[in-house]
Motif scaffolding. Structure first.
Motif, PDB file in Angstrom:
ATOM      1  N   ALA A 152     -13.251   5.038 -43.698  1.00  6.79           N
ATOM      2  CA  ALA A 152     -14.697   4.956 -43.438  1.00  6.79           C
ATOM      3  C   ALA A 152     -15.102   3.487 -43.408  1.00  6.79           C
ATOM      4  N   LYS A 153     -16.133   3.160 -42.614  1.00  3.51           N
ATOM      5  CA  LYS A 153     -16.489   1.735 -42.530  1.00  3.51           C
ATOM      6  C   LYS A 153     -17.408   1.326 -43.681  1.00  3.51           C
ATOM      7  N   GLN A 154     -17.988   2.315 -44.344  1.00  7.35           N
ATOM      8  CA  GLN A 154     -18.882   1.985 -45.464  1.00  7.35           C
ATOM      9  C   GLN A 154     -18.930   3.146 -46.453  1.00  7.35           C
ATOM     10  N   ILE A 155     -19.082   2.814 -47.712  1.00  5.24           N
ATOM     11  CA  ILE A 155     -19.298   3.856 -48.728  1.00  5.24           C
ATOM     12  C   ILE A 155     -20.634   3.548 -49.417  1.00  5.24           C
ATOM     13  N   ILE A 156     -21.462   4.580 -49.532  1.00  6.46           N
ATOM     14  CA  ILE A 156     -22.745   4.411 -50.239  1.00  6.46           C
ATOM     15  C   ILE A 156     -22.740   5.471 -51.336  1.00  6.46           C
ATOM     16  N   ARG A 157     -22.994   5.080 -52.553  1.00  2.00           N
ATOM     17  CA  ARG A 157     -22.883   6.070 -53.639  1.00  2.00           C
ATOM     18  C   ARG A 157     -23.839   5.756 -54.780  1.00  2.00           C
ATOM     19  N   SER A 158     -24.183   6.815 -55.526  1.00  2.00           N
ATOM     20  CA  SER A 158     -24.989   6.608 -56.728  1.00  2.00           C
ATOM     21  C   SER A 158     -24.050   6.372 -57.907  1.00  2.00           C
ATOM     22  N   GLN A 159     -24.557   5.723 -58.936  1.00  2.00           N
ATOM     23  CA  GLN A 159     -23.771   5.487 -60.160  1.00  2.00           C
ATOM     24  C   GLN A 159     -24.700   5.736 -61.349  1.00  2.00           C
ATOM     25  N   TRP A 160     -25.088   7.011 -61.488  1.00  2.00           N
ATOM     26  CA  TRP A 160     -26.141   7.347 -62.454  1.00  2.00           C
ATOM     27  C   TRP A 160     -25.737   7.089 -63.900  1.00  2.00           C
ATOM     28  N   TYR A 161     -24.461   7.240 -64.210  1.00  2.00           N
ATOM     29  CA  TYR A 161     -24.074   7.093 -65.624  1.00  2.00           C
ATOM     30  C   TYR A 161     -24.268   5.651 -66.091  1.00  2.00           C
TER      31      TYR A 161
END
Ligand code: FAD
Length: 358
Positions: free
Chosen positions: A276-285
């Motif tokens: 994938a050319k980009q990863i977007i993610r949450s990091q709630w912890y």
């Protein structure tokens, strides 16, 4: 006695297998075990509470959670949840009445119990502010309470409330978006599911690209499906819950990108996945002001703990509420949800109004 949802499902499944086994060959038994394993990871309740282990969840707690009649429908809010808050609530409140970018450090009850002092830090911790109030409604997450209740409240919270805060579960769910130049999957695919083997050889299965790195790749067993983004046809989305969700927050994006490529190639070998050319993610912890995502009734805790969390700390003489508690974790039927959070705010506002009108 309370048992976990996981224990309940596996005992029902083993009863089913005992009846069916004489009629099935080894492969068919294996297939059924894989499907049950997948189903337990897909259980909709897991996404509601941010856990990946039905074994942590109390059956009694699960029964107390109320689902809405349109629970299975997904409603997308244009420009995200923040837009709903802006339009429906924040725009109606005088901006001067809100202290934004301000950290509450301490909430202390005055010795004569006349009022509450709230000590706050503003302007990048440069400015100390102290407010005095007759009543304070606390809505920080259960995750924050677990981390900071001992430093935050003076005098300490009543012991039964402290115990409930410790006992209740606070899960973590993270969303991960993989952005590709163009779809590599077949056009009619909306979602693909991963059926993980449950036998021993599979528990030893590892991502090759994680070898010679300080990170373990067992987290990928918690990935059970990918779906195509509802608006962006070149984006795949997955969700990961529980301990593995916390674990991958520390893994760098570059390594996760190759890890996901290997995982997709493993399960979808016909259409070789590019990186994938980009990863977007949450990091709630690792977000200091939430430390997770949802409250749930962990095995060993009970709906009483939610009620205990919602109880105000009162003035010893007049029994008037001084510190009140709202937020999703205090709603006994809708914990873990935005509507639970909203209704709990109304509940505490009414508690204060009643004090002055009755
Ligand atoms: C990925 C994901 C998907 C979700 N999907 C849904 C869904 O589909 N439907 C649904 O109903 N719910 C969903 N939820 C849950 C829902 O978003 C929450 O239950 C809800 O937002 C909780 O609201 P709250 O006001 O209780 O807490 P929060 O939204 O956590 O608000 C607490 C506030 O307190 C602030 N705070 C904490 N500590 C301090 C401090 N010391 N000083 C100052 N401020 C502080 C925080 O910054 C935060 O703004 C989802 C959650 C996640 C993470």
């Amino acid at each position: 006695p309370d048992i976990s949802l996981g224990e309940f499902i596996s005992s029902e499944f083993h009863q089913y297998l005992t009846v069916k086994k004489p009629l099935l060959d080894e492969d068919e038994v294996d297939e059924r075990e894989k499907v049950i394993n997948w189903l337990t990871k897909q259980h909709p309740y897991l996404n509601t509470i941010g856990s990946n282990q039905l074994n942590y969840l109390s059956v009694q707690g699960w029964n107390s959670f109320e689902r809405l009649s349109n629970d299975h429908q997904t409603t997308y809010i244009q420009n995200g949840f923040i837009n709903l808050l802006e339009k429906v609530f924040v725009s109606k409140i005088n901006k001067n009445k809100i202290e934004l970018n301000t950290i509450v450090k301490q909430i202390s009850i005055d010795e004569q119990q006349q009022y509450v002092n709230i000590t706050m830090l503003k302007n990048n911790n440069q400015q100390l502010l102290v407010y005095q109030a007759k009543h304070v409604v606390c809505t920080q997450s259960l995750g924050c309470l677990k981390q900071s209740m001992h430093e935050m409240f003076i005098p300490p919270l009543p012991y039964p409330k402290q115990v409930s805060i410790q006992k209740l579960g606070f899960g973590t769910i993270n969303k991960i978006f993989l952005v590709f130049s163009q779809p590599f999957w077949d056009v009619d695919f909306e979602r693909f599911h991963f059926l993980w083997n449950t036998n021993r050889s599979n528990t030893e299965w590892k991502l090759k690209c994680f070898m010679n790195t300080p990170y373990d790749s067992q987290w990928c067993k918690s990935i059970s499906s990918f779906y195509v983004h509802h608006r962006l046809s070149n984006v795949l989305v997955t969700e990961i819950s529980g301990e593995n969700s916390k674990y991958i927050e520390q893994i760098p994006d570059e390594l996760l990108l190759v890890g996901f490529q290997e995982l997709l190639c493993h399960f979808y070998p016909d259409n070789e996945s590019p990186i994938a050319k980009q990863i977007i993610r949450s990091q709630w912890y690792n977000q200091t002001f939430i430390h997770g995502s949802h409250t749930f009734i962990r095995i060993g805790s009970h709906i009483h703990d939610i009620k205990q969390l919602a109880m105000p700390c009162t003035n010893a003489k007049s029994a008037e509420p001084l510190i009140l508690f709202a937020g999703e974790g205090t709603h006994e039927r809708f914990y873990g949800t935005a509507h639970g959070a909203y209704l709990s705010g109304i509940r505490e506002a009414k508690r204060i109004i009643q004090l002055y009108t009755s």
